[in-house]
Design a protein around this motif. Structure first.
Motif, PDB file in Angstrom:
ATOM      1  N   ASN A  57      42.598 -86.748  71.308  1.00 14.43           N
ATOM      2  CA  ASN A  57      42.698 -86.226  72.677  1.00 14.43           C
ATOM      3  C   ASN A  57      41.627 -86.798  73.603  1.00 14.43           C
ATOM      4  OD1 ASN A  57      44.976 -84.588  72.396  1.00 14.43           O
ATOM      5  ND2 ASN A  57      43.760 -82.915  71.539  1.00 14.43           N
ATOM      6  N   SER A  58      40.829 -87.730  73.113  1.00 14.22           N
ATOM      7  CA  SER A  58      39.765 -88.367  73.909  1.00 14.22           C
ATOM      8  C   SER A  58      38.782 -87.358  74.479  1.00 14.22           C
ATOM      9  CB  SER A  58      40.381 -89.209  75.039  1.00 14.22           C
ATOM     10  OG  SER A  58      41.211 -90.202  74.502  1.00 14.22           O
ATOM     11  N   THR A  59      38.450 -86.341  73.692  1.00 14.51           N
ATOM     12  CA  THR A  59      37.482 -85.336  74.115  1.00 14.51           C
ATOM     13  C   THR A  59      36.203 -85.573  73.332  1.00 14.51           C
ATOM     14  OG1 THR A  59      39.309 -83.810  74.537  1.00 14.51           O
ATOM     15  CG2 THR A  59      37.101 -82.856  74.472  1.00 14.51           C
ATOM     16  N   GLU A  60      35.323 -86.379  73.914  1.00 10.46           N
ATOM     17  CA  GLU A  60      34.131 -86.857  73.218  1.00 10.46           C
ATOM     18  C   GLU A  60      33.221 -85.734  72.750  1.00 10.46           C
ATOM     19  OE1 GLU A  60      30.334 -89.827  73.914  1.00 10.46           O
ATOM     20  OE2 GLU A  60      32.009 -89.915  75.324  1.00 10.46           O
ATOM     21  N   PHE A  61      33.002 -84.721  73.573  1.00 11.06           N
ATOM     22  CA  PHE A  61      32.114 -83.634  73.175  1.00 11.06           C
ATOM     23  C   PHE A  61      32.624 -82.957  71.912  1.00 11.06           C
ATOM     24  CE2 PHE A  61      30.817 -79.220  72.981  1.00 11.06           C
ATOM     25  CZ  PHE A  61      29.448 -79.335  73.061  1.00 11.06           C
ATOM     26  N   CYS A  62      33.897 -82.599  71.878  1.00 11.46           N
ATOM     27  CA  CYS A  62      34.455 -81.892  70.715  1.00 11.46           C
ATOM     28  C   CYS A  62      34.536 -82.802  69.494  1.00 11.46           C
ATOM     29  CB  CYS A  62      35.836 -81.330  71.045  1.00 11.46           C
ATOM     30  SG  CYS A  62      35.804 -80.067  72.343  1.00 11.46           S
ATOM     31  N   SER A  63      34.898 -84.037  69.700  1.00 14.77           N
ATOM     32  CA  SER A  63      34.961 -84.976  68.584  1.00 14.77           C
ATOM     33  C   SER A  63      33.580 -85.181  67.974  1.00 14.77           C
ATOM     34  CB  SER A  63      35.551 -86.304  69.057  1.00 14.77           C
ATOM     35  OG  SER A  63      35.633 -87.206  67.984  1.00 14.77           O
ATOM     36  N   ALA A  64      32.575 -85.377  68.814  1.00 15.38           N
ATOM     37  CA  ALA A  64      31.210 -85.576  68.315  1.00 15.38           C
ATOM     38  C   ALA A  64      30.657 -84.311  67.676  1.00 15.38           C
ATOM     39  CB  ALA A  64      30.306 -86.064  69.444  1.00 15.38           C
ATOM     40  N   SER A  65      30.899 -83.160  68.299  1.00 11.66           N
ATOM     41  CA  SER A  65      30.400 -81.897  67.750  1.00 11.66           C
ATOM     42  C   SER A  65      31.010 -81.624  66.386  1.00 11.66           C
ATOM     43  CB  SER A  65      30.734 -80.725  68.681  1.00 11.66           C
ATOM     44  OG  SER A  65      30.067 -80.831  69.899  1.00 11.66           O
ATOM     45  N   HIS A  66      32.316 -81.604  66.326  1.00  9.81           N
ATOM     46  CA  HIS A  66      32.982 -81.258  65.071  1.00  9.81           C
ATOM     47  C   HIS A  66      32.843 -82.370  64.045  1.00  9.81           C
ATOM     48  CE1 HIS A  66      34.223 -77.392  66.448  1.00  9.81           C
ATOM     49  NE2 HIS A  66      34.429 -77.971  67.618  1.00  9.81           N
ATOM     50  N   GLY A  67      32.663 -83.596  64.507  1.00  5.15           N
ATOM     51  CA  GLY A  67      32.337 -84.673  63.584  1.00  5.15           C
ATOM     52  C   GLY A  67      30.990 -84.431  62.926  1.00  5.15           C
ATOM     53  N   ALA A  68      29.999 -83.985  63.708  1.00  5.69           N
ATOM     54  CA  ALA A  68      28.679 -83.667  63.152  1.00  5.69           C
ATOM     55  C   ALA A  68      28.760 -82.475  62.209  1.00  5.69           C
ATOM     56  CB  ALA A  68      27.686 -83.389  64.284  1.00  5.69           C
ATOM     57  N   PHE A  69      29.576 -81.481  62.564  1.00  3.03           N
ATOM     58  CA  PHE A  69      29.716 -80.308  61.707  1.00  3.03           C
ATOM     59  C   PHE A  69      30.389 -80.696  60.391  1.00  3.03           C
ATOM     60  CE2 PHE A  69      30.387 -77.691  65.872  1.00  3.03           C
ATOM     61  CZ  PHE A  69      29.105 -78.011  66.294  1.00  3.03           C
ATOM     62  N   ALA A  70      31.385 -81.574  60.457  1.00  4.97           N
ATOM     63  CA  ALA A  70      32.050 -82.067  59.239  1.00  4.97           C
ATOM     64  C   ALA A  70      31.077 -82.881  58.395  1.00  4.97           C
ATOM     65  CB  ALA A  70      33.275 -82.896  59.606  1.00  4.97           C
ATOM     66  N   ALA A  71      30.352 -83.777  59.042  1.00  4.81           N
ATOM     67  CA  ALA A  71      29.420 -84.648  58.323  1.00  4.81           C
ATOM     68  C   ALA A  71      28.369 -83.841  57.574  1.00  4.81           C
ATOM     69  CB  ALA A  71      28.747 -85.619  59.300  1.00  4.81           C
ATOM     70  N   ALA A  72      27.940 -82.732  58.145  1.00  4.79           N
ATOM     71  CA  ALA A  72      26.932 -81.896  57.509  1.00  4.79           C
ATOM     72  C   ALA A  72      27.470 -81.166  56.281  1.00  4.79           C
ATOM     73  CB  ALA A  72      26.391 -80.882  58.520  1.00  4.79           C
ATOM     74  N   GLN A  73      28.798 -81.143  56.114  1.00  4.84           N
ATOM     75  CA  GLN A  73      29.394 -80.352  55.038  1.00  4.84           C
ATOM     76  C   GLN A  73      30.219 -81.166  54.047  1.00  4.84           C
ATOM     77  OE1 GLN A  73      30.734 -76.287  56.536  1.00  4.84           O
ATOM     78  NE2 GLN A  73      30.774 -77.515  58.412  1.00  4.84           N
ATOM     79  N   LEU A  74      30.354 -82.454  54.273  1.00  3.74           N
ATOM     80  CA  LEU A  74      31.185 -83.284  53.398  1.00  3.74           C
ATOM     81  C   LEU A  74      30.367 -84.372  52.712  1.00  3.74           C
ATOM     82  CD1 LEU A  74      34.297 -83.874  55.701  1.00  3.74           C
ATOM     83  CD2 LEU A  74      34.215 -82.461  53.620  1.00  3.74           C
ATOM     84  N   PRO A  75      30.673 -84.635  51.450  1.00  2.00           N
ATOM     85  CA  PRO A  75      30.068 -85.814  50.818  1.00  2.00           C
ATOM     86  C   PRO A  75      30.508 -87.049  51.613  1.00  2.00           C
ATOM     87  CG  PRO A  75      31.242 -84.469  49.201  1.00  2.00           C
ATOM     88  CD  PRO A  75      31.573 -83.921  50.561  1.00  2.00           C
ATOM     89  N   GLY A  76      29.630 -87.948  51.817  1.00  2.00           N
ATOM     90  CA  GLY A  76      29.954 -89.126  52.633  1.00  2.00           C
ATOM     91  C   GLY A  76      29.460 -88.994  54.050  1.00  2.00           C
TER      92      GLY A  76
END
Length: 183
Positions: A57-76
């Motif tokens: 959806n080209s929503t940089e804030f949400c993509s970056a936020s939830h990407g950081a939240f995912a990264a903090a919880q996933l191997p890799g």
């Protein structure tokens, strides 16, 4: 500059939720249930679905936020998130998650039933009814969240460490009560 005057300096949806806690609280509660409540999908996988839909959806804030939240919880970590956002078909995720990302993309594309083929592919990779339900609802909800953030032209954080700080807070405390928080 946001399309409306906010009474705080917070970026993205954080500023909108703090500005209107009456609408922010139920949106925070919904995010907490969707992304943290018991599910056959891990919180990291659900955050990754949210980040992926937000990227589409080209929503940089949400993509970056939830990407950081995912990264903090996933191997890799962040490398995995970046690979998924670049091309889920070649990202180092299992077949079930890859198929669920395809389901999420269909939900994001149009308000119509997900194709029988996408559902069959996800089931063939081990997705259960809960995973399918949660994927569809996360994708649908994040279309709404993304439109809220983008529609009001919210600002991105000025501090590059914002997403990491927010990830630590969300992983530790969840989303409930975030509409009233200013940190």
């Amino acid at each position: 500059m946001p399309h409306i005057a906010l009474d705080n300096e917070l970026p993205g949806i954080s500023g909108l939720m703090a500005h209107r806690p009456d609408t922010g609280a139920p949106l925070s509660d919904l995010a907490d249930v969707l992304l943290r409540a018991p599910s056959s999908l891990s919180p990291g996988e659900r955050e990754l679905i949210a980040a992926y839909v937000s990227q589409l959806n080209s929503t940089e804030f949400c993509s970056a936020s939830h990407g950081a939240f995912a990264a903090a919880q996933l191997p890799g970590g962040q490398g995995l998130v970046e690979a998924v956002l670049a091309d889920p078909a070649t990202a180092p995720v299992d077949g079930r998650l890859r198929a669920l990302l395809a389901v999420a993309a269909e939900v994001r594309n149009a308000a119509r039933p997900v194709s029988d083929e996408a559902i069959a592919a996800a089931r063939a990779e081990g997705a259960d009814d809960t995973a399918l339900h949660d994927t569809v609802l996360i994708a649908a909800a994040f279309c709404m969240y993304n439109r809220y953030v983008s529609g009001l032209a919210t600002e991105l954080p000025e501090d590059g460490g914002y997403y990491g700080h927010a990830a630590r807070r969300i992983v530790a405390d969840g989303y409930r009560g975030t509409s009233a928080r200013t940190d």
